[in-house]
Write an enzyme that holds these catalytic residues in place. Structure first.
Site, PDB file in Angstrom:
ATOM      1  N   TYR A   7       3.981  22.380  89.203  1.00  0.00           N
ATOM      2  CA  TYR A   7       4.798  23.706  89.710  1.00  0.00           C
ATOM      3  C   TYR A   7       4.238  24.063  90.962  1.00  0.00           C
ATOM      4  O   TYR A   7       3.253  23.879  91.373  1.00  0.00           O
ATOM      5  CB  TYR A   7       4.177  24.797  88.683  1.00  0.00           C
ATOM      6  CG  TYR A   7       5.282  25.536  87.758  1.00  0.00           C
ATOM      7  CD1 TYR A   7       6.392  26.073  88.386  1.00  0.00           C
ATOM      8  CD2 TYR A   7       5.282  25.242  86.446  1.00  0.00           C
ATOM      9  CE1 TYR A   7       7.225  26.681  87.466  1.00  0.00           C
ATOM     10  CE2 TYR A   7       6.307  25.796  85.448  1.00  0.00           C
ATOM     11  CZ  TYR A   7       7.356  26.741  86.297  1.00  0.00           C
ATOM     12  OH  TYR A   7       8.472  27.287  85.530  1.00  0.00           O
ATOM     13  N   GLU A  34       6.057  26.858  92.912  1.00  0.00           N
ATOM     14  CA  GLU A  34       6.751  28.091  93.340  1.00  0.00           C
ATOM     15  C   GLU A  34       6.286  28.528  94.545  1.00  0.00           C
ATOM     16  O   GLU A  34       5.206  28.660  95.003  1.00  0.00           O
ATOM     17  CB  GLU A  34       6.666  29.224  92.205  1.00  0.00           C
ATOM     18  CG  GLU A  34       7.355  28.985  90.960  1.00  0.00           C
ATOM     19  CD  GLU A  34       7.142  30.232  89.836  1.00  0.00           C
ATOM     20  OE1 GLU A  34       6.406  31.047  90.188  1.00  0.00           O
ATOM     21  OE2 GLU A  34       8.116  30.112  88.878  1.00  0.00           O
ATOM     22  N   ASP A  41      30.522  23.911 103.925  1.00  0.00           N
ATOM     23  CA  ASP A  41      29.971  23.105 102.805  1.00  0.00           C
ATOM     24  C   ASP A  41      30.160  21.653 102.959  1.00  0.00           C
ATOM     25  O   ASP A  41      31.371  21.190 102.605  1.00  0.00           O
ATOM     26  CB  ASP A  41      30.630  23.894 101.583  1.00  0.00           C
ATOM     27  CG  ASP A  41      30.372  22.934 100.191  1.00  0.00           C
ATOM     28  OD1 ASP A  41      29.506  21.958 100.203  1.00  0.00           O
ATOM     29  OD2 ASP A  41      30.782  23.592  99.165  1.00  0.00           O
ATOM     30  N   THR A  51      24.993  18.594  99.318  1.00  0.00           N
ATOM     31  CA  THR A  51      24.249  17.840  97.993  1.00  0.00           C
ATOM     32  C   THR A  51      23.643  16.554  98.782  1.00  0.00           C
ATOM     33  O   THR A  51      24.341  15.975  99.694  1.00  0.00           O
ATOM     34  CB  THR A  51      25.368  17.445  97.116  1.00  0.00           C
ATOM     35  OG1 THR A  51      26.187  16.603  97.321  1.00  0.00           O
ATOM     36  CG2 THR A  51      25.727  18.812  96.349  1.00  0.00           C
ATOM     37  N   LYS A 101      26.020  12.668  96.767  1.00  0.00           N
ATOM     38  CA  LYS A 101      27.244  12.234  96.993  1.00  0.00           C
ATOM     39  C   LYS A 101      27.320  11.122  98.051  1.00  0.00           C
ATOM     40  O   LYS A 101      26.479  10.113  98.045  1.00  0.00           O
ATOM     41  CB  LYS A 101      28.085  13.317  97.359  1.00  0.00           C
ATOM     42  CG  LYS A 101      28.426  14.364  96.062  1.00  0.00           C
ATOM     43  CD  LYS A 101      29.284  15.569  96.338  1.00  0.00           C
ATOM     44  CE  LYS A 101      29.362  16.294  95.150  1.00  0.00           C
ATOM     45  NZ  LYS A 101      30.201  17.437  95.263  1.00  0.00           N
ATOM     46  N   ARG A 103      20.241  13.723  92.628  1.00  0.00           N
ATOM     47  CA  ARG A 103      21.166  14.667  92.245  1.00  0.00           C
ATOM     48  C   ARG A 103      20.665  16.280  92.671  1.00  0.00           C
ATOM     49  O   ARG A 103      19.399  16.530  92.245  1.00  0.00           O
ATOM     50  CB  ARG A 103      21.381  14.844  90.962  1.00  0.00           C
ATOM     51  CG  ARG A 103      22.564  15.766  90.383  1.00  0.00           C
ATOM     52  CD  ARG A 103      23.087  15.444  89.209  1.00  0.00           C
ATOM     53  NE  ARG A 103      23.399  14.061  89.113  1.00  0.00           N
ATOM     54  CZ  ARG A 103      24.892  14.054  89.621  1.00  0.00           C
ATOM     55  NH1 ARG A 103      25.624  14.997  90.143  1.00  0.00           N
ATOM     56  NH2 ARG A 103      25.584  12.713  89.737  1.00  0.00           N
TER      57      ARG A 103
HETATM   58  C1  LIG Z   1      30.032  18.586  94.747  1.00  0.00           C
HETATM   59  C2  LIG Z   1      30.425  19.896  95.555  1.00  0.00           C
HETATM   60  C3  LIG Z   1      29.298  21.090  95.594  1.00  0.00           C
HETATM   61  C4  LIG Z   1      27.996  21.308  94.462  1.00  0.00           C
HETATM   62  O1  LIG Z   1      28.273  20.470  93.439  1.00  0.00           O
HETATM   63  P1  LIG Z   1      26.856  20.530  92.191  1.00  0.00           P
HETATM   64  O2  LIG Z   1      27.427  19.924  91.196  1.00  0.00           O
HETATM   65  O3  LIG Z   1      26.796  21.913  91.994  1.00  0.00           O
HETATM   66  O4  LIG Z   1      25.509  19.864  93.006  1.00  0.00           O
HETATM   67  C5  LIG Z   1      29.639  22.111  96.280  1.00  0.00           C
HETATM   68  N1  LIG Z   1      30.755  22.009  97.029  1.00  0.00           N
HETATM   69  C6  LIG Z   1      31.558  21.059  97.192  1.00  0.00           C
HETATM   70  C7  LIG Z   1      32.650  21.066  98.103  1.00  0.00           C
HETATM   71  C8  LIG Z   1      31.541  19.878  96.532  1.00  0.00           C
HETATM   72  O5  LIG Z   1      32.289  18.905  96.437  1.00  0.00           O
END
Ligand SMILES: *Cc1c(COP(=O)(O)O)cnc(C)c1O
Length: 560
Positions: A201, A203, A347, A373, A376, A382
């Site tokens: 933990y 936090e 994003d 993220t 990807k 993840r």
């Molecule tokens: C994949 C994605 C996310 C986040 O996805 P999570 O499954 O919550 O990790 C956010 N924005 C875009 C544009 C995405 O393609």
């Protein structure tokens, strides 16, 4: 050179003799026991010596039991340990020269001290013959140790979950993974993600935690932060978001109040569900207005977006998408945001790997907030992250904890650190370059199969295939292709007339197949298999035949 030595009661006397012999040669020795003739279990002693050798704390090991057999069996279970049971000097010489053996196993009952000394002397005299054929063979030993990594305890304690892991491993290995948001992580990332750091933990943030005992996980989080800063050129980084969605929500909650207005890409045009889908909390808490793509070019129309911004006067503009195959001009978005005094959030969940290596423009100089993220194109565990300007650092950190989350996932944060480190290497840049050129090769090959690619092609890792002319829905296509061992997802195309559950298209991406080492020639093959599958959705025998071809292809490109 330093040697660790260990023996059970059957090898104790010989060990004491060999220690003297090593001392005469001024070789430092670490004795793990045993220290008298009371019975002990040989695996415990072998494990102590092997662990030291495996972790690089010593250069070689010597283990002795009655025959040397039990000790060598145990020691060889440790990564990087090559224990050789030797009965004479010739065997010792060959074990060093050909096998690069680094642990000598001896039988206390089989050898007198003179014989054992002669064996040890031959062992110490010999070096590894590092010729290509011996290196290759030793490498295969190491490789095999990795390939057979198998959850040992789960096999015993939870056969059902063990079966899930084995089945998923086979699926990942045999299938053609074309889901644009998926990838295969390295063994290093997997090791960190599957590690005992899950126990802790923590936090709070490094140096100011609510729990004690955080000195080591602090180090992991600091490394993750520093590496991400370097990778993206960001002033401040928060690596704690559990996923991309919570990263996005954290930015919204930092700059908006419920009911405030934001402008984002329409989820039906390529935006993410966190960009204001009514079923998502983003669409419920905030007054979200949407932009899409131009009907003719199927690309972002910056003039139209600027008009929408002036009309709606949003407090926040969100740029980024889940299914947009073209480069995004973040500088233009900055201008649009400045025109209406809005904050800008980029994003980069999908394109983080491309951004990190310069294969897509970097929004960091233009946007107050950048979310992403790690799983990807970035090919990590993840999870999510937030990059922001220093002036928002405290607010962002407070929104994540205690605002939105409790304890961070320290095993995942360690894996993020590993991922960022990998992404800083020159090989990762080459990988991303190949991801993009593979996507372009695949798009061209699909066009050659008379399939329409949305916007005419791709600049990134993904493309949208319009199935309208085949009179096939995205849902049916994805389902049938899965039977053929090809994994894609159904996806709406711009101005789709079908619902999000049916759709007129599929989304196809190259990050995963590129990680396996596939290149332009394989992209042509894949395009052929895809097209054949799409034209034979209801032909079980054709789909089964494609599956065999897929298996033959993937067997040549092992997973990391
Ligand atoms: C994949 C994605 C996310 C986040 O996805 P999570 O499954 O919550 O990790 C956010 N924005 C875009 C544009 C995405 O393609």
């Amino acid at each position: 050179m330093k040697i660790a030595i260990g023996a059970d009661h059957g090898g104790f006397t010989l060990k004491e003799g060999l220690k003297k012999f090593l001392a005469e040669q001024s070789i430092p020795v670490e004795d793990v026991g045993c220290f008298n003739k009371d019975p002990v279990d040989y695996p415990d002693i072998a494990a102590q010596v092997a662990a030291k050798l495996s972790q690089g704390l010593v250069d070689q090991g010597i283990v002795i039991c009655t025959t040397g057999i039990g000790m060598s069996i145990m020691a060889n279970k440790f990564p990087r340990v090559r224990a050789a049971l030797c009965l004479n000097p010739r065997m010792a010489k060959m074990a060093r020269a050909h096998n690069n053996a680094n642990m000598l196993a001896l039988g206390g009952e089989l050898l007198n001290l003179n014989e054992a000394q002669a064996i040890l002397a031959a062992w110490l005299r010999e070096d590894f013959d590092a010729s290509e054929r011996h290196q290759r063979r030793v490498r295969k030993i190491q490789q095999h140790a990795r390939d057979t990594v198998d959850p040992v305890d789960l096999y015993e304690t939870d056969p059902e979950i063990y079966a899930v892991l084995r089945n998923e491993a086979a699926r990942e290995s045999e299938n053609l993974e074309l889901i644009a948001s998926e990838n295969y992580v390295s063994r290093s990332v997997q090791e960190a993600a599957g590690s005992l750091l899950t126990n802790k933990y923590a936090e709070g943030y490094p140096g100011k935690r609510w729990y004690d005992g955080c000195q080591f996980v602090d180090e992991a989080e600091r490394l993750a932060i520093d590496r991400a800063k370097q990778l993206f050129g960001a002033e401040h980084v928060n690596v704690q978001p559990h996923c991309g969605s919570s990263a996005n929500l954290a930015v919204y909650l930092t700059v908006l109040k419920p009911g405030d207005r934001m402008l984002a890409m329409d989820p039906t045009a390529g935006g993410h569900l966190t960009h204001g889908l009514k079923a998502n909390v983003s669409g419920q808490l905030f007054d979200v207005r949407h932009y899409g793509v131009d009907r003719d070019t199927e690309q972002l129309d910056y003039e139209a977006i600027a008009r929408l911004a002036r009309e709606h006067k949003p407090k926040l503009i969100v740029v980024g998408a889940s299914a947009y195959p073209r480069l995004i001009d973040f500088k233009r978005f900055r201008k649009i945001a400045d025109g209406v005094s809005a904050y800008l959030m980029a994003d980069i969940a999908h394109i983080a790997g491309l951004v990190a290596t310069g294969h897509h423009p970097n929004p960091v100089p233009y946007a107050e907030f950048v979310t992403g993220t790690t799983h990807k194109t970035l090919r990590g565990p993840r999870g999510g992250f937030i990059l922001c300007q220093a002036r928002f650092a405290q607010d962002i950190d407070r929104t994540i904890f205690p605002g939105l989350q409790g304890g961070p996932l320290m095993h995942i944060i360690a894996a993020k650190a590993v991922c960022f480190q990998e992404a800083l290497q020159p090989a990762f840049k080459k990988y991303q370059e190949q991801v993009v050129s593979n996507a372009q090769a695949l798009a061209e090959a699909l066009k050659a199969e008379s399939l329409r690619i949305v916007s005419g092609g791709t600049d990134t890792h993904l493309m949208l295939v319009d199935l309208t002319s085949l009179n096939v829905t995205g849902r049916d296509a994805a389902h049938a292709l899965d039977q053929a061992g090809i994994t894609v997802n159904k996806n709406m195309i711009p101005f789709d007339t079908k619902s999000p559950f049916i759709t007129s298209g599929i989304r196809v991406g190259t990050p995963a197949v590129t990680t396996r080492g596939m290149r332009a020639a394989e992209m042509k093959l894949i395009a052929g298999l895809l097209a054949k599958g799409l034209r034979n959705l209801n032909q079980a025998t054709t789909l089964a035949a494609i599956k065999q071809q897929v298996k033959a292809l993937t067997s040549k490109f092992p997973l990391p």
